[in-house]
Design a protein around this motif. Sequence first.
Motif, mmCIF file in Angstrom:
data_model
loop_
_atom_site.group_PDB
_atom_site.id
_atom_site.type_symbol
_atom_site.label_atom_id
_atom_site.label_comp_id
_atom_site.label_asym_id
_atom_site.label_seq_id
_atom_site.Cartn_x
_atom_site.Cartn_y
_atom_site.Cartn_z
ATOM 1 N N LEU A 36 0.559 -1.323 0.191
ATOM 2 C CA LEU A 36 0.247 -0.026 -0.068
ATOM 3 C C LEU A 36 0.807 1.198 -0.122
ATOM 4 C CD1 LEU A 36 -2.851 -1.135 2.503
ATOM 5 C CD2 LEU A 36 -2.837 -0.924 0.263
ATOM 6 N N GLN A 37 1.911 1.278 0.944
ATOM 7 C CA GLN A 37 2.907 2.128 0.796
ATOM 8 C C GLN A 37 3.568 2.735 -0.615
ATOM 9 O OE1 GLN A 37 3.976 4.932 2.895
ATOM 10 N NE2 GLN A 37 5.385 5.642 1.585
ATOM 11 N N ALA A 38 4.122 1.430 -1.186
ATOM 12 C CA ALA A 38 4.892 1.637 -2.497
ATOM 13 C C ALA A 38 3.892 1.753 -3.642
ATOM 14 C CB ALA A 38 5.603 0.293 -2.885
ATOM 15 N N ARG A 39 2.638 1.359 -3.660
ATOM 16 C CA ARG A 39 1.784 1.438 -4.843
ATOM 17 C C ARG A 39 0.969 2.540 -4.730
ATOM 18 N NH1 ARG A 39 -1.409 2.083 -8.233
ATOM 19 N NH2 ARG A 39 -2.656 1.036 -9.510
ATOM 20 N N PHE A 40 0.281 2.871 -3.437
ATOM 21 C CA PHE A 40 -0.530 4.070 -3.379
ATOM 22 C C PHE A 40 -0.085 5.262 -2.567
ATOM 23 C CE2 PHE A 40 -2.985 -0.026 -3.748
ATOM 24 C CZ PHE A 40 -3.739 0.296 -5.072
ATOM 25 N N GLY A 41 1.075 5.014 -2.063
ATOM 26 C CA GLY A 41 1.599 6.206 -1.222
ATOM 27 C C GLY A 41 0.789 6.210 0.071
ATOM 28 N N ILE A 42 0.214 5.295 0.756
ATOM 29 C CA ILE A 42 -0.350 5.139 2.046
ATOM 30 C C ILE A 42 0.596 4.545 2.998
ATOM 31 C CG2 ILE A 42 -2.448 4.186 3.010
ATOM 32 C CD1 ILE A 42 -3.758 3.761 0.507
ATOM 33 N N ASN A 43 0.741 5.539 4.027
ATOM 34 C CA ASN A 43 1.576 5.067 5.081
ATOM 35 C C ASN A 43 0.973 3.978 6.012
ATOM 36 O OD1 ASN A 43 3.960 5.143 6.603
ATOM 37 N ND2 ASN A 43 3.477 7.055 7.817
ATOM 38 N N ALA A 44 0.807 3.000 5.507
ATOM 39 C CA ALA A 44 -0.010 1.941 6.288
ATOM 40 C C ALA A 44 0.756 1.512 7.429
ATOM 41 C CB ALA A 44 -0.499 0.576 5.236
ATOM 42 N N MET A 45 2.063 1.290 7.663
ATOM 43 C CA MET A 45 2.686 0.897 8.676
ATOM 44 C C MET A 45 2.515 1.641 9.938
ATOM 45 S SD MET A 45 4.478 -1.746 8.494
ATOM 46 C CE MET A 45 5.244 -3.155 7.093
ATOM 47 N N GLU A 46 2.068 2.958 9.676
ATOM 48 C CA GLU A 46 1.698 3.733 10.954
ATOM 49 C C GLU A 46 0.298 3.878 11.190
ATOM 50 O OE1 GLU A 46 4.202 4.805 12.682
ATOM 51 O OE2 GLU A 46 5.767 4.039 11.248
ATOM 52 N N MET A 47 -0.433 3.105 10.653
ATOM 53 C CA MET A 47 -1.883 3.300 10.682
ATOM 54 C C MET A 47 -2.580 2.118 11.306
ATOM 55 S SD MET A 47 -3.080 4.968 6.793
ATOM 56 C CE MET A 47 -2.595 6.424 6.506
ATOM 57 N N THR A 48 -3.728 2.165 11.890
ATOM 58 C CA THR A 48 -4.319 1.115 12.379
ATOM 59 C C THR A 48 -5.387 0.690 11.336
ATOM 60 O OG1 THR A 48 -6.270 2.553 12.962
ATOM 61 C CG2 THR A 48 -4.738 2.197 14.666
ATOM 62 N N SER A 49 -6.104 -0.629 11.409
ATOM 63 C CA SER A 49 -6.505 -1.116 10.581
ATOM 64 C C SER A 49 -7.786 -0.281 10.095
ATOM 65 C CB SER A 49 -7.275 -2.676 10.986
ATOM 66 O OG SER A 49 -6.210 -3.322 11.217
ATOM 67 N N ARG A 50 -8.458 0.460 10.950
ATOM 68 C CA ARG A 50 -9.706 1.287 10.718
ATOM 69 C C ARG A 50 -8.952 2.555 9.866
ATOM 70 N NH1 ARG A 50 -14.414 2.097 13.438
ATOM 71 N NH2 ARG A 50 -13.702 0.907 14.963
ATOM 72 N N GLN A 51 -8.123 3.189 10.241
ATOM 73 C CA GLN A 51 -7.338 4.127 9.472
ATOM 74 C C GLN A 51 -7.014 3.858 8.093
ATOM 75 O OE1 GLN A 51 -4.118 5.449 11.848
ATOM 76 N NE2 GLN A 51 -5.297 6.900 12.960
ATOM 77 N N ILE A 52 -6.556 2.632 7.907
ATOM 78 C CA ILE A 52 -6.213 2.235 6.390
ATOM 79 C C ILE A 52 -7.609 2.098 5.493
ATOM 80 C CG2 ILE A 52 -5.477 -0.014 5.033
ATOM 81 C CD1 ILE A 52 -3.402 -0.512 7.544
ATOM 82 N N MET A 53 -8.595 1.622 6.277
ATOM 83 C CA MET A 53 -9.751 1.146 5.308
ATOM 84 C C MET A 53 -10.427 2.381 5.273
ATOM 85 S SD MET A 53 -9.864 -1.931 4.985
ATOM 86 C CE MET A 53 -11.346 -1.905 4.039
ATOM 87 N N GLN A 54 -10.418 3.556 6.015
ATOM 88 C CA GLN A 54 -10.979 4.769 5.744
ATOM 89 C C GLN A 54 -10.002 5.540 4.531
ATOM 90 O OE1 GLN A 54 -13.568 6.455 6.923
ATOM 91 N NE2 GLN A 54 -13.330 7.987 5.322
ATOM 92 N N THR A 55 -9.063 5.341 4.508
ATOM 93 C CA THR A 55 -7.953 6.025 3.586
ATOM 94 C C THR A 55 -8.410 5.264 1.975
ATOM 95 O OG1 THR A 55 -6.361 6.197 5.103
ATOM 96 C CG2 THR A 55 -5.516 6.465 2.841
ATOM 97 N N LEU A 56 -8.531 3.832 2.101
ATOM 98 C CA LEU A 56 -8.865 3.277 0.931
ATOM 99 C C LEU A 56 -10.154 3.780 0.191
ATOM 100 C CD1 LEU A 56 -7.589 -0.353 1.565
ATOM 101 C CD2 LEU A 56 -6.489 1.280 0.211
ATOM 102 N N ALA A 57 -11.215 4.021 1.383
ATOM 103 C CA ALA A 57 -12.654 4.270 0.890
ATOM 104 C C ALA A 57 -12.412 5.817 0.346
ATOM 105 C CB ALA A 57 -13.465 4.426 2.187
#
Length: 342
Positions: free
Chosen positions: A244-265
């Motif tokens: 997710l970090q390399a493909r979409f630029g999402i700093n997923a390593m520093e996020m919770t599962s809820r934050q990741i899902m919100q960012t993807l939405a």
Amino acid sequence: MQSFRKYLAFALVALAFVMPAVASVKVTASLDSAKIMMGRIDTLRLIVDREAAVQGVFPIFNKVAPGGYVTMLNDTVELGAPVIDTVKQDGGRIIERLRVPVQVFDSGFYRLPPFVYLTSSDSVGSNEVELTVVPVKVGENDAISDYRDISDPSDRSFWDWMPDWLYELWWMWLLLIVAVVAAVYFGRKYRKTGKFITLPERPQPKPWTVALERLERLKAKQLWENGMEKEYFTELTDILRDYLQARFGINAMEMTSRQIMQTLADQSDVREKRAYVRKILDVADFVKFAKVRPLPADNVEAFDNAMNFIKETVVMEPDPKVEGNATSEEGAALSAGKGGER
């Protein structure tokens, strides 16, 4: 008695043939002085008395180069190049007189071995000669006389003024020239590019390629098959977060599962694929925090969801050949359309 006479006659005939051959060449050697001072030059005289039809050489002097010398007696006695005088005698005989410079730099008594004169059919040696070399007695404060001082050549050039060590260390000059050329080359290159050496950049692997390879390695470890479900889901979610970090630029390593899902939405290009991620994170949270042991089917489904999510978000790179053909076809269609409108 008759047989003895035959043998005697045969011996006399053979001796008659041998004697002229032996007497055809005679070599004598002598020195101008039997005693010389160390370092002084004496003259060796060799006289060859031979018939005109008999020719030969002294092999020892074949090794003397012009202006050089040859050594003998363990390199203690030096013989220079000979000067030869040839005189014809009556009766068809020839006298060769050789004058050879002799020099010794070590005191002592020397007996020069016979000098061999080699013909096409025989070899004849001279007599031995004896030489006594007297050392030079010089006191610490005595002035050296009877020797010429070192003189400079009359036609000195620029190179004669150069010290000898410059010639001996020629390889240092070569290294210096190479270093100067390299410094000029890389200096000019640094002024243009800001780098001494420009290396081609190594192409980085695509994020989905890295993620798929990591999934294959995870599968080969067989963690959940050996009862290591927590380690299995920890590595699986790490692969997903890095992707997710390399493909979409999402700093997923520093996020919770809820934050990741919100960012993807919030991202339209991946919104429809977030169901795969939600299923993986839900099971992983139960395993890591609630210490729930999943079923084998849950482990397999989580792996398949990660694989499907990555494969369905791969960016398809256009083929230049196909793109060129499509552009040509579009251009032809546009031209045809314009022609029809006319």
